[in-house]
Design an enzyme around this catalytic site. Structure first.
Site, PDB file in Angstrom:
ATOM      1  CG  HIS A  18       0.122  -0.271  -9.314  1.00 26.80           C
ATOM      2  ND1 HIS A  18       0.909   0.125 -10.368  1.00 26.80           N
ATOM      3  CD2 HIS A  18      -0.313  -1.523  -9.618  1.00 26.80           C
ATOM      4  CE1 HIS A  18       0.958  -0.855 -11.269  1.00 26.80           C
ATOM      5  NE2 HIS A  18       0.213  -1.849 -10.832  1.00 26.80           N
ATOM      6  CB  CYS A  33       0.385   2.019 -13.124  1.00 24.19           C
ATOM      7  SG  CYS A  33       0.252   3.366 -11.917  1.00 24.19           S
ATOM      8  CG  HIS A  80       0.025  -4.393 -13.506  1.00 22.31           C
ATOM      9  ND1 HIS A  80       0.245  -4.350 -12.158  1.00 22.31           N
ATOM     10  CD2 HIS A  80       0.461  -5.613 -13.887  1.00 22.31           C
ATOM     11  CE1 HIS A  80       0.779  -5.471 -11.743  1.00 22.31           C
ATOM     12  NE2 HIS A  80       0.916  -6.260 -12.767  1.00 22.31           N
TER      13      HIS A  80
END
Length: 118
Positions: A77, A24, A89
């Site tokens: 994240h 990420c 993402h």
């Protein structure tokens, strides 16, 4: 964001910032580097590097951080906000969400989003 869109379909690879796959923060780091902005390869440190904005005021290109408890220490994240409730993402999930893709902004119990502008 065109760079990030070009990465759609590439696999999630922990610790990678491309070119064959991303985690990420590797995707956000590589995407913003195309615009001449340096971000560290860590979602928690990227949060430090960004100007904080309320999620309700997030704009296209802002980073959306997910935290277990609403704090920087709980961040696990990061995604790029596309607008209209959508993010791009690289995510690792043991389901069909694995890899770099566009999804809806997700909320659930215990996942508190934070936003930052670089």
């Amino acid at each position: 964001m065109s760079f990030a869109h070009q990465q759609i379909g590439k696999p999630y690879i922990w610790g990678s910032d491309g070119p064959n796959g991303f985690d990420c923060s590797g995707l956000t780091k590589a995407s913003w580097s195309q615009a001449g902005v340096y971000l560290t390869h860590s979602s928690r440190i990227q949060y430090q590097q960004a100007a904080k904005v309320p999620v309700s005021e997030a704009q296209r290109g802002d980073l959306l951080f997910y935290s277990n408890d609403g704090t920087q220490a709980g961040i696990f994240h990061v995604a790029i906000y596309l607008g209209d409730g959508q993010v791009i993402h690289s995510i690792r999930d043991w389901s069909s969400w694995d890899g770099t893709k566009v999804t809806g902004m997700y909320y659930s119990s215990g996942l508190l989003p934070l936003a930052g502008r670089v």
